[in-house]
Scaffold this motif. Structure first.
Motif, PDB file in Angstrom:
ATOM      1  N   ALA A 198       7.282  -9.202   2.756  1.00  0.00           N
ATOM      2  CA  ALA A 198       6.837 -10.370   2.772  1.00  0.00           C
ATOM      3  C   ALA A 198       5.326 -10.659   2.979  1.00  0.00           C
ATOM      4  O   ALA A 198       4.654 -11.436   2.017  1.00  0.00           O
ATOM      5  CB  ALA A 198       7.637 -11.512   3.459  1.00  0.00           C
ATOM      6  N   ARG A 199       4.579 -10.023   3.810  1.00  0.00           N
ATOM      7  CA  ARG A 199       3.370 -10.358   4.249  1.00  0.00           C
ATOM      8  C   ARG A 199       2.632  -9.758   3.143  1.00  0.00           C
ATOM      9  O   ARG A 199       1.564 -10.249   2.746  1.00  0.00           O
ATOM     10  CB  ARG A 199       2.886  -9.583   5.544  1.00  0.00           C
ATOM     11  CG  ARG A 199       3.308 -10.538   6.775  1.00  0.00           C
ATOM     12  CD  ARG A 199       2.664  -9.792   7.879  1.00  0.00           C
ATOM     13  NE  ARG A 199       2.901  -8.645   8.163  1.00  0.00           N
ATOM     14  CZ  ARG A 199       3.793  -7.929   8.843  1.00  0.00           C
ATOM     15  NH1 ARG A 199       4.861  -8.817   9.451  1.00  0.00           N
ATOM     16  NH2 ARG A 199       4.068  -6.653   9.022  1.00  0.00           N
ATOM     17  N   ARG A 200       3.138  -8.471   2.520  1.00  0.00           N
ATOM     18  CA  ARG A 200       2.548  -7.943   1.437  1.00  0.00           C
ATOM     19  C   ARG A 200       2.224  -8.632   0.217  1.00  0.00           C
ATOM     20  O   ARG A 200       1.322  -8.908  -0.459  1.00  0.00           O
ATOM     21  CB  ARG A 200       2.887  -6.433   1.060  1.00  0.00           C
ATOM     22  CG  ARG A 200       2.378  -5.739   0.021  1.00  0.00           C
ATOM     23  CD  ARG A 200       0.631  -5.350   0.392  1.00  0.00           C
ATOM     24  NE  ARG A 200       0.162  -4.927  -0.605  1.00  0.00           N
ATOM     25  CZ  ARG A 200      -0.658  -5.479  -1.789  1.00  0.00           C
ATOM     26  NH1 ARG A 200      -0.536  -6.767  -1.712  1.00  0.00           N
ATOM     27  NH2 ARG A 200      -1.252  -4.925  -2.639  1.00  0.00           N
ATOM     28  N   GLU A 201       3.418  -9.516  -0.199  1.00  0.00           N
ATOM     29  CA  GLU A 201       3.247 -10.462  -1.100  1.00  0.00           C
ATOM     30  C   GLU A 201       2.386 -11.770  -1.119  1.00  0.00           C
ATOM     31  O   GLU A 201       1.807 -12.028  -1.724  1.00  0.00           O
ATOM     32  CB  GLU A 201       4.846 -10.830  -1.433  1.00  0.00           C
ATOM     33  CG  GLU A 201       4.915 -11.545  -2.784  1.00  0.00           C
ATOM     34  CD  GLU A 201       5.851 -12.670  -2.891  1.00  0.00           C
ATOM     35  OE1 GLU A 201       6.015 -13.434  -3.790  1.00  0.00           O
ATOM     36  OE2 GLU A 201       6.756 -12.818  -1.725  1.00  0.00           O
ATOM     37  N   ALA A 202       2.518 -11.993   0.286  1.00  0.00           N
ATOM     38  CA  ALA A 202       1.720 -13.081   0.586  1.00  0.00           C
ATOM     39  C   ALA A 202       0.292 -13.036   0.519  1.00  0.00           C
ATOM     40  O   ALA A 202      -0.511 -13.956  -0.055  1.00  0.00           O
ATOM     41  CB  ALA A 202       1.989 -13.659   2.083  1.00  0.00           C
ATOM     42  N   ALA A 203      -0.070 -11.682   0.785  1.00  0.00           N
ATOM     43  CA  ALA A 203      -1.525 -11.415   0.607  1.00  0.00           C
ATOM     44  C   ALA A 203      -2.133 -11.673  -0.759  1.00  0.00           C
ATOM     45  O   ALA A 203      -3.228 -11.479  -1.116  1.00  0.00           O
ATOM     46  CB  ALA A 203      -1.963  -9.988   0.879  1.00  0.00           C
ATOM     47  N   SER A 204      -1.149 -11.477  -1.924  1.00  0.00           N
ATOM     48  CA  SER A 204      -1.632 -11.790  -3.366  1.00  0.00           C
ATOM     49  C   SER A 204      -2.086 -13.343  -3.394  1.00  0.00           C
ATOM     50  O   SER A 204      -2.565 -13.512  -4.298  1.00  0.00           O
ATOM     51  CB  SER A 204      -0.365 -11.542  -4.240  1.00  0.00           C
ATOM     52  OG  SER A 204       0.773 -12.432  -4.039  1.00  0.00           O
ATOM     53  N   ALA A 205      -1.540 -14.312  -2.594  1.00  0.00           N
ATOM     54  CA  ALA A 205      -1.744 -15.757  -2.524  1.00  0.00           C
ATOM     55  C   ALA A 205      -2.723 -16.156  -1.382  1.00  0.00           C
ATOM     56  O   ALA A 205      -3.031 -17.376  -1.348  1.00  0.00           O
ATOM     57  CB  ALA A 205      -0.498 -16.405  -2.739  1.00  0.00           C
ATOM     58  N   ALA A 206      -3.031 -15.574  -0.609  1.00  0.00           N
ATOM     59  CA  ALA A 206      -3.537 -16.035   0.921  1.00  0.00           C
ATOM     60  C   ALA A 206      -4.473 -14.792   1.347  1.00  0.00           C
ATOM     61  O   ALA A 206      -4.415 -13.459   0.960  1.00  0.00           O
ATOM     62  CB  ALA A 206      -2.478 -16.278   2.006  1.00  0.00           C
ATOM     63  N   ASN A 260       4.061 -10.360  -8.113  1.00  0.00           N
ATOM     64  CA  ASN A 260       3.135 -11.052  -7.246  1.00  0.00           C
ATOM     65  C   ASN A 260       2.102  -9.956  -6.583  1.00  0.00           C
ATOM     66  O   ASN A 260       0.917 -10.061  -6.573  1.00  0.00           O
ATOM     67  CB  ASN A 260       3.578 -12.069  -6.149  1.00  0.00           C
ATOM     68  CG  ASN A 260       3.964 -13.323  -6.673  1.00  0.00           C
ATOM     69  OD1 ASN A 260       3.435 -13.676  -8.061  1.00  0.00           O
ATOM     70  ND2 ASN A 260       4.968 -13.987  -6.135  1.00  0.00           N
ATOM     71  N   ILE A 261       2.763  -8.887  -6.150  1.00  0.00           N
ATOM     72  CA  ILE A 261       2.022  -7.682  -5.367  1.00  0.00           C
ATOM     73  C   ILE A 261       1.425  -7.028  -6.451  1.00  0.00           C
ATOM     74  O   ILE A 261       0.289  -6.558  -6.008  1.00  0.00           O
ATOM     75  CB  ILE A 261       3.283  -6.921  -4.784  1.00  0.00           C
ATOM     76  CG1 ILE A 261       3.630  -7.442  -3.556  1.00  0.00           C
ATOM     77  CG2 ILE A 261       2.342  -5.375  -4.334  1.00  0.00           C
ATOM     78  CD1 ILE A 261       5.084  -6.583  -2.958  1.00  0.00           C
ATOM     79  N   ALA A 262       1.652  -7.071  -7.482  1.00  0.00           N
ATOM     80  CA  ALA A 262       1.014  -6.383  -8.695  1.00  0.00           C
ATOM     81  C   ALA A 262      -0.306  -7.295  -8.943  1.00  0.00           C
ATOM     82  O   ALA A 262      -1.449  -6.593  -9.717  1.00  0.00           O
ATOM     83  CB  ALA A 262       1.615  -6.127 -10.011  1.00  0.00           C
TER      84      ALA A 262
END
Length: 343
Positions: free
Chosen positions: A14-22, A181-183
């Motif tokens: 979840a943090r890795r995905e969030a890093a795409s937006a934050a 999102n990660i991409a």
């Protein structure tokens, strides 16, 4: 600084995905992360429900939270409401009592409470690693924050079986959204899926504004993806045009994933769900197929997210990629998805 309310049971993913937006996403507590800044893309995260402007942290009990709120500087005007969350039921805090107590603190400070239509919503997140059955890491704390953004939660209303073209084994929209999102999917990005199947990954990338390009070796998959993208991006199957950016442009073609009709460095990222050996009739050819697809992805893209039923990290390295993240995500008893993030 912001506090992010994470979803699911895998905080690292979840943090890795969030890093795409934050920016500067880091561990805070089980189910919670901090971020230095957020973008509009937070609204389209799969495994982050909310972002709140962090007011401060305290011990995870009501008294400490009330003390923190009483001393905090509040530069807001208007009505307020309080929402308390015992993250993963890890603390045993009485959330209704927490809401009453913290609401009382705000009332004493001159704010009017409006539970139905407040100008500002204060979230109080109580979390403790000792009580988290999912094994989350971080510190035990209560994090107070003013709601800044909520993600669109429409995934349950958009099942693969609802699309014009469906095949068993299609990835659910929640997981697909996280992967694109990660991409790096979003406006001004171009995302490629060289093994697009029914088009679920392309669909999610297109919904968040990316231009998408898909290929598949099977004619019926190319035709089916065309149907699904027409329906979901251009037609009546779009979930809510007011909640999403303008869908990206899209193109689908028939091709071998190891010989794509795509120019060098033409896309920002490739993301694909490789065939699973136990389901595929090409078991003996699976390794060269995945290796070839990884090599082609390296030719046309700067990033790749590979999903598979096994560990392909060595193949990724051999194809010229650096493995920056790797996750094992259990789908059910007999299937674990291996997610490789390659740069």
């Amino acid at each position: 600084m912001y506090v992010l309310e994470l979803g699911g049971q895998d905080d690292a993913f979840a943090r890795r995905e969030a890093a795409s937006a934050a920016s500067a996403v880091d561990v805070l507590a089980p189910g919670l992360a901090t971020a230095r800044g957020i973008s509009d893309r937070v609204r389209h995260l799969a495994f982050a429900h909310r972002a709140c402007a962090l007011l401060g942290t305290s011990d995870p009990n009501i008294e400490s939270a009330a003390t923190l709120l009483s001393a905090a500087t509040i530069d807001r005007e208007g009505s307020v409401a309080v929402r308390a969350v015992d993250v993963r039921a890890s603390t045993g805090v009485d959330t209704q009592q927490a809401e009453r107590t913290l609401g009382g603190v705000l009332t004493d400070r001159g704010f009017a409470v409006d539970l139905d239509n407040p100008d500002h919503v204060l979230y109080a997140y109580f979390s403790d690693p000792a009580g988290d059955e999912e094994g989350g890491t971080g510190k035990r704390c209560c994090a107070l924050g003013w709601l800044a953004a909520e993600s669109v939660r429409d995934f349950g209303d958009r099942q693969p079986t609802d699309r014009p073209f469906f095949q068993p084994g299609s990835m659910d929209p929640l997981e697909a959204r996280a992967l694109v999102n990660i991409a790096g999917a979003g406006p001004d990005a171009t995302i490629l899926d060289p093994m697009c199947g029914t088009g679920g990954l392309l669909l999610e990338a297109g919904l968040v504004g990316a231009d998408v390009v898909g290929g598949d070796a099977q004619k019926k998959m190319v035709s089916g993806t065309h149907e699904n993208l027409t329906y979901a991006l251009d037609g009546s199957g779009h979930p809510d045009r007011d909640a999403y950016p303008e869908p990206g442009e899209w193109e689908v073609f028939r091709s071998d994933a190891s010989a794509l009709p795509v120019a060098d460095d033409a896309v920002d990222a490739a993301v694909f769900d490789a065939p699973y050996g136990r389901q595929s009739r090409i078991e003996g050819e699976l390794a060269p197929l995945v290796a070839g697809a990884l090599g082609e992805a390296n030719r046309v893209a700067r990033r790749c997210v590979l999903v598979a039923d096994r560990d392909w990290r060595d193949a990724g390295t051999s194809a010229g990629w650096t493995v920056t993240d790797y996750f094992r995500r259990r789908v059910h008893r007999s299937l674990v998805r291996h997610v490789h993030v390659l740069e």
